[in-house]
Scaffold this active site. Structure first.
Site, PDB file in Angstrom:
ATOM      1  N   TYR A 150      14.142 -54.458   8.523  1.00 35.15           N
ATOM      2  CA  TYR A 150      15.545 -54.857   8.331  1.00 35.15           C
ATOM      3  C   TYR A 150      16.478 -53.682   8.628  1.00 35.15           C
ATOM      4  O   TYR A 150      17.468 -53.837   9.354  1.00 35.15           O
ATOM      5  CB  TYR A 150      15.787 -55.400   6.908  1.00 35.15           C
ATOM      6  CG  TYR A 150      17.249 -55.758   6.713  1.00 35.15           C
ATOM      7  CD1 TYR A 150      17.781 -56.907   7.311  1.00 35.15           C
ATOM      8  CD2 TYR A 150      18.111 -54.907   6.020  1.00 35.15           C
ATOM      9  CE1 TYR A 150      19.136 -57.204   7.193  1.00 35.15           C
ATOM     10  CE2 TYR A 150      19.462 -55.196   5.896  1.00 35.15           C
ATOM     11  CZ  TYR A 150      19.966 -56.338   6.494  1.00 35.15           C
ATOM     12  OH  TYR A 150      21.309 -56.615   6.396  1.00 35.15           O
ATOM     13  N   ARG A 197      22.541 -46.999  -2.929  1.00 35.10           N
ATOM     14  CA  ARG A 197      23.802 -46.813  -3.643  1.00 35.10           C
ATOM     15  C   ARG A 197      24.460 -48.124  -4.047  1.00 35.10           C
ATOM     16  O   ARG A 197      25.008 -48.252  -5.136  1.00 35.10           O
ATOM     17  CB  ARG A 197      24.780 -46.006  -2.770  1.00 35.10           C
ATOM     18  CG  ARG A 197      26.097 -45.684  -3.466  1.00 35.10           C
ATOM     19  CD  ARG A 197      27.199 -45.342  -2.482  1.00 35.10           C
ATOM     20  NE  ARG A 197      27.452 -46.473  -1.587  1.00 35.10           N
ATOM     21  CZ  ARG A 197      28.208 -46.396  -0.493  1.00 35.10           C
ATOM     22  NH1 ARG A 197      28.748 -45.247  -0.137  1.00 35.10           N
ATOM     23  NH2 ARG A 197      28.392 -47.467   0.253  1.00 35.10           N
ATOM     24  N   ARG A 207      22.926 -60.440  -3.961  1.00 34.00           N
ATOM     25  CA  ARG A 207      22.074 -60.034  -2.849  1.00 34.00           C
ATOM     26  C   ARG A 207      21.243 -58.840  -3.276  1.00 34.00           C
ATOM     27  O   ARG A 207      21.631 -58.084  -4.154  1.00 34.00           O
ATOM     28  CB  ARG A 207      22.925 -59.630  -1.633  1.00 34.00           C
ATOM     29  CG  ARG A 207      24.073 -60.590  -1.362  1.00 34.00           C
ATOM     30  CD  ARG A 207      24.592 -60.425   0.028  1.00 34.00           C
ATOM     31  NE  ARG A 207      23.768 -61.199   0.937  1.00 34.00           N
ATOM     32  CZ  ARG A 207      23.952 -61.193   2.247  1.00 34.00           C
ATOM     33  NH1 ARG A 207      24.856 -60.431   2.803  1.00 34.00           N
ATOM     34  NH2 ARG A 207      23.192 -61.934   3.030  1.00 34.00           N
ATOM     35  N   PHE A 267      30.540 -36.411  15.003  1.00 35.53           N
ATOM     36  CA  PHE A 267      30.425 -37.858  14.793  1.00 35.53           C
ATOM     37  C   PHE A 267      29.074 -38.245  14.188  1.00 35.53           C
ATOM     38  O   PHE A 267      29.010 -39.084  13.288  1.00 35.53           O
ATOM     39  CB  PHE A 267      30.654 -38.570  16.133  1.00 35.53           C
ATOM     40  CG  PHE A 267      30.341 -40.029  16.124  1.00 35.53           C
ATOM     41  CD1 PHE A 267      31.143 -40.932  15.454  1.00 35.53           C
ATOM     42  CD2 PHE A 267      29.235 -40.513  16.809  1.00 35.53           C
ATOM     43  CE1 PHE A 267      30.856 -42.283  15.446  1.00 35.53           C
ATOM     44  CE2 PHE A 267      28.934 -41.863  16.806  1.00 35.53           C
ATOM     45  CZ  PHE A 267      29.744 -42.750  16.127  1.00 35.53           C
TER      46      PHE A 267
END
Ligand code: PS7
Ligand code: MN
Ligand code: MN
Ligand code: MN
Ligand code: MN
Ligand code: MN
Length: 357
Positions: A150, A197, A207, A267
């Protein structure tokens, strides 16, 4: 670094940046300082995936409607004028005006457009494969293998797309494209940190992303993690999740060594250092079972400064937070030894990269 040159932007592109700033706190800033070659492609990549994720997250769309929407999103993103109305998700407004994103996508260099489309196809199908598992709280992910697949779909693939954009634009070492496991670790580390978290927020939304293979070692029922009487077990469960996430740290540092452009380095580095600081903050912290916990503005500022220099300063951030995790480790935790060894390994790895004089 660079600053977005708004004087050359069309009104439509400015609108896209408005959605970027609306839908993301952290990514909007680093994206807008990217090298001009990748600024627009990465911003649009973000908006496409944010749109896709808004559909994935929308529990009001029935599964039989959601699944084809996810699987077809790579084609939807080509339909002039397409909009989606009726979502109550926080970023619904992006889908209500998605036509502005589509207009800009069509003006991208074809090589960038193809990367975005390919990754949207793969991510949408991955999300659809998992939609049934994550649609009801009683279902949820079972094994660590399921959990990692996932995370691959929702973050590893973002990494693949970004790496292809960096390599195509010659802003990263082309050898990175031959090391997919490094890219995968970058995504896994961010996504796992986000999942660990967000335990409380996701629970409120009915969920759950923690794999049963891990949480069932600590409690019988998922809801027990939130019981005051089961605090010790809950903290040990979170510890085991943090231990699992920490296995990606070395590969993340290795990946960042491949950046050839300061703006791309910043980034990719900022989210990773924020992630290690977040792991330290949530490690053995019972507050995450009751509310959203975030690193302070001051810490975030400091980390930002250190992450916009070089790999050495980024390693220093990792070393600092790994040491704090190591210190907080509790001998009564069943994973005490494994966590201690894992922290030592990361500290050692940094030591071999930058030996003390
Ligand atoms: C294209 C910059 C740099 C090699 C929208 C960046 C949700 C953690 O679900 O919004 O609301 O809790 O808090 C970002 C690898 C992805 C992975 C993934 C696209 C790093 C849609 C970010 C971001 C790869 C699926 C945001 C993975 O968290 O999520 C671009 C290299 C989107 C990256 C989702 C999560 C991102 C995420 P939620 P958040
Ligand atoms: Mn999602
Ligand atoms: Mn989401
Ligand atoms: Mn509007
Ligand atoms: Mn989340
Ligand atoms: Mn979030």
């Amino acid at each position: 670094v660079h600053r977005r040159d708004t004087s050359k932007e069309s009104a439509n592109l400015k609108e896209c940046f408005r959605y970027l700033n609306m839908t993301s706190r952290s990514f909007a800033m680093v994206i807008q300082e990217l090298n001009p070659e990748l600024l627009v492609p990465v911003a649009l990549f973000y908006l496409v995936l944010r749109g896709l994720d808004t559909i994935e997250d929308d529990m009001a769309i029935p599964l039989d409607k959601k699944t084809p929407m996810l699987r077809n999103f790579h084609e939807t993103m080509e339909i002039d004028g397409w909009q989606f109305h009726g979502s109550k998700e926080k970023d619904a407004e992006l889908l209500e005006h998605f036509d502005v994103v589509i207009t800009e996508l069509k003006q991208l260099k074809p090589q960038y457009y193809e990367i975005i489309k390919d990754l949207t196809l793969k991510m949408g199908n991955g999300m659809a494969d998992y939609a049934a598992d994550t649609d009801k709280i009683e279902n949820g992910l079972q094994t660590v293998e399921d959990y990692e697949l996932y995370c691959h779909y929702v973050a590893g693939l973002v990494g693949e797309g970004l790496t292809r954009l960096f390599v195509t634009s010659e802003l990263a070492n082309p050898k990175l494209a031959e090391r997919p496991s490094l890219t995968e670790s970058m995504g896994q580390f961010l996504q796992k940190t986000n999942i660990i978290r967000d335990i409380h927020e996701d629970w409120v939304d009915a969920r759950r992303w923690y794999p049963k293979e891990i949480w069932s070692k600590h409690v019988d029922k998922w809801e027990d993690l939130f019981e005051l009487s089961k605090r010790e077990q809950a903290l040990n469960c979170i510890s085991e999740m943090v231990l699992d996430a920490l296995k990606h740290a070395e590969e993340c540092l290795f990946y960042m060594a491949g950046m050839r452009d300061q703006s791309c380095f910043n980034f990719v580095a900022i989210p990773q250092t924020m992630a290690i600081a977040t792991l330290e903050l949530i490690f053995r912290n019972p507050a995450i079972l009751e509310r959203n916990v975030k690193i302070t503005k001051g810490d975030a500022c400091q980390i930002m400064l250190e992450s916009t220099q070089n790999l050495f300063t980024v390693c220093e951030v990792f070393r600092r937070y790994v040491r704090r995790i190591h210190k907080k480790n509790d001998p009564r935790d069943p994973n005490f030894l494994a966590i201690s060894a894992r922290c030592a390994k990361i500290e050692q790895f940094i030591e071999t990269l930058y030996p003390k004089q």
